[in-house]
Design a protein around this motif. Structure first.
Motif, PDB file in Angstrom:
ATOM      1  N   SER A   5       0.850  -1.192   0.000  1.00 30.55           N
ATOM      2  CA  SER A   5       0.000   0.000   0.000  1.00 30.55           C
ATOM      3  C   SER A   5       0.883   1.238   0.000  1.00 30.55           C
ATOM      4  O   SER A   5       1.903   1.287   0.700  1.00 30.55           O
ATOM      5  N   LEU A   6       0.492   2.230  -0.774  1.00 27.45           N
ATOM      6  CA  LEU A   6       1.105   3.551  -0.693  1.00 27.45           C
ATOM      7  C   LEU A   6       0.235   4.389   0.221  1.00 27.45           C
ATOM      8  O   LEU A   6      -0.939   4.641  -0.078  1.00 27.45           O
ATOM      9  N   VAL A   7       0.784   4.798   1.356  1.00 23.46           N
ATOM     10  CA  VAL A   7       0.023   5.522   2.363  1.00 23.46           C
ATOM     11  C   VAL A   7       0.389   7.009   2.300  1.00 23.46           C
ATOM     12  O   VAL A   7       1.573   7.361   2.368  1.00 23.46           O
ATOM     13  N   LEU A   8      -0.629   7.859   2.146  1.00 22.44           N
ATOM     14  CA  LEU A   8      -0.470   9.313   2.171  1.00 22.44           C
ATOM     15  C   LEU A   8      -0.979   9.815   3.510  1.00 22.44           C
ATOM     16  O   LEU A   8      -2.102   9.500   3.910  1.00 22.44           O
ATOM     17  N   LYS A  31      -5.630  -4.072  -2.236  1.00 19.31           N
ATOM     18  CA  LYS A  31      -6.479  -4.570  -1.161  1.00 19.31           C
ATOM     19  C   LYS A  31      -6.456  -3.589  -0.001  1.00 19.31           C
ATOM     20  O   LYS A  31      -5.539  -2.781   0.137  1.00 19.31           O
ATOM     21  N   ASP A  32      -7.473  -3.686   0.843  1.00 27.11           N
ATOM     22  CA  ASP A  32      -7.555  -2.860   2.041  1.00 27.11           C
ATOM     23  C   ASP A  32      -6.863  -3.595   3.180  1.00 27.11           C
ATOM     24  O   ASP A  32      -7.392  -4.563   3.734  1.00 27.11           O
ATOM     25  N   PHE A  33      -5.653  -3.122   3.524  1.00 24.34           N
ATOM     26  CA  PHE A  33      -4.889  -3.736   4.601  1.00 24.34           C
ATOM     27  C   PHE A  33      -5.030  -2.983   5.920  1.00 24.34           C
ATOM     28  O   PHE A  33      -4.313  -3.269   6.882  1.00 24.34           O
ATOM     29  N   GLY A  34      -5.919  -1.995   5.976  1.00 27.78           N
ATOM     30  CA  GLY A  34      -6.164  -1.297   7.228  1.00 27.78           C
ATOM     31  C   GLY A  34      -5.208  -0.171   7.538  1.00 27.78           C
ATOM     32  O   GLY A  34      -5.102   0.261   8.694  1.00 27.78           O
ATOM     33  N   ARG A  93       3.864   0.451   2.591  1.00 26.31           N
ATOM     34  CA  ARG A  93       3.755  -0.532   3.670  1.00 26.31           C
ATOM     35  C   ARG A  93       3.340  -1.877   3.068  1.00 26.31           C
ATOM     36  O   ARG A  93       2.551  -1.930   2.110  1.00 26.31           O
ATOM     37  N   ARG A  94       3.842  -2.910   3.659  1.00 26.10           N
ATOM     38  CA  ARG A  94       3.578  -4.260   3.156  1.00 26.10           C
ATOM     39  C   ARG A  94       2.627  -4.997   4.115  1.00 26.10           C
ATOM     40  O   ARG A  94       2.808  -4.941   5.340  1.00 26.10           O
ATOM     41  N   GLY A  95       1.625  -5.645   3.567  1.00 27.50           N
ATOM     42  CA  GLY A  95       0.731  -6.491   4.352  1.00 27.50           C
ATOM     43  C   GLY A  95      -0.222  -5.697   5.225  1.00 27.50           C
ATOM     44  O   GLY A  95      -0.352  -4.469   5.108  1.00 27.50           O
TER      45      GLY A  95
END
Length: 363
Positions: free
Chosen positions: A268-271, A322-325, A358-360
């Motif tokens: 996931s690329l988190v902003l 996917k939505d990893f939270g 972030r991974r997973g």
């Protein structure tokens, strides 16, 4: 028929063959720039959709009998639009007079942009009226577009918008924060001094085909012309003022941040950012061809009304398959790469946006 039709419309035939050559060249571009079967198929589909749009813009449009049409549909959002909004367009001429009347509605933003430039001349912004400048009387407005200031009996209660001799179109942009609660604007445009309908001439058809070809090229090669270096610098963002992205394609009251994502299926690329003082912002995911990612069927964009900041005022957006939270999830549809576009209305100072991969799932 005895007449040799190859000699009947020489300019139009030459221009149409130009369209054909442009499509052949752009097909080669798609093949060269795609990095997967999916990107190739999507690129070819974008080329077809762009061609359909440019047919409406150039061939079907009549500046003497104009009408507003939405450049986007639920399945055609090409050219890097804001899917949480509308893009209405009507073709005009600089030697005609037009009247636009409508109802403002209650959406977050409404702006009228006059474009100029014909033939091979690059399009430019020649006039702009934002909703903060729009004169509304009980929610209604009227604009009159003409080269010379009209006399009072023609102007009436309308707001005059001067247009140059080479005026070619008016674009209406509307941003919607919450479609469930906001009422979109409604409007119509009329030409006050149009001429009687005449058969299309060879010259007019040739100009339309030429304009069509060049507009197809522009919309189908945005990945090569609008900060293409971002494709080799993924998972970061840069700030871009509207002027950097093309005065004919943006408005001066927007601030943009752009980047690309390049992610594995479990990433996931988190902003993370604190939203600036702006009455509207949104985040949109696009393919490398600058097509929005099925926003009517996939949650791939969000506005300020769709995200709740945490107790510190921070917003977290998680981009991935996917939505990893990790935050408010925007769905890439499993694409390995694409563009990320942030729009901030009212030109605020650029916020600090932290980007991390972030991974997973969260632990």
């Amino acid at each position: 028929m005895d007449t040799d039709l190859n000699d009947a419309a020489p300019a139009s035939l030459q221009s149409w063959r130009f369209v054909q050559q442009m499509l052949a060249d752009l097909t080669t571009t798609v093949v060269e720039d795609a990095t997967s079967d999916r990107e190739l198929l999507e690129g070819l589909r974008v080329l077809a959709k762009v061609t359909a749009l440019c047919t409406e813009l150039s061939v079907e449009a009549d500046p003497q009998r104009p009408h507003f049409f939405d450049m986007c549909t639920d399945s055609r959002m090409v050219g890097g639009p804001n899917p949480d909004g509308r893009y209405l367009l009507a073709m005009i001429r600089g030697d005609r007079t037009y009247r636009i009347v409508g109802s403002r509605g209650s959406t977050a933003y409404l702006g009228f942009q006059v474009l100029a430039g014909t033939g091979l001349t690059p399009r430019r912004m020649a006039g702009y009226v934002s909703d903060t400048e729009l004169a509304c009387d009980s929610g209604s407005f009227a604009l009159l577009l003409s080269a010379a200031e009209p006399p009072p009996e023609i102007l009436g209660d309308a707001q005059w918008v001067p247009i140059p001799p080479d005026a070619s179109a008016i674009v209406v942009r509307e941003y919607i924060g919450d479609p469930a609660t906001e009422q979109p604007a409604s409007m119509r445009i009329d030409c006050l001094d149009g001429e009687a309908l005449q058969p299309v001439s060879d010259e007019v058809a040739a100009e339309a085909f030429t304009a069509m070809a060049w507009t197809i090229v522009k919309l189908a090669t945005l990945h090569r012309t609008v900060k293409p270096e971002l494709l080799t610098q993924p998972n970061t963002l840069v700030t871009a003022a509207a002027a950097e992205l093309g005065g004919a394609d943006t408005t001066p009251d927007n601030l943009y941040m752009m980047g690309t994502f390049a992610l594995a299926p479990d990433e996931s690329l988190v902003l993370e950012f604190t939203p600036p003082d702006s009455r509207y912002w949104n985040i949109t995911l696009e393919s490398i061809w600058h097509e929005c990612l099925e926003p009517r069927h996939r949650h791939s964009s969000v506005t300020d009304k769709g995200v709740r900041p945490d107790e510190t005022g921070r917003v977290r957006i998680a981009i991935g398959a996917k939505d990893f939270g990790h935050g408010h999830w925007l769905d890439t549809g499993g694409r390995e790469r694409g563009f990320v576009i942030l729009r901030w209305l009212d030109r605020p100072d650029p916020p600090d946006v932290l980007t991390t991969v972030r991974r997973g799932a969260t632990s």
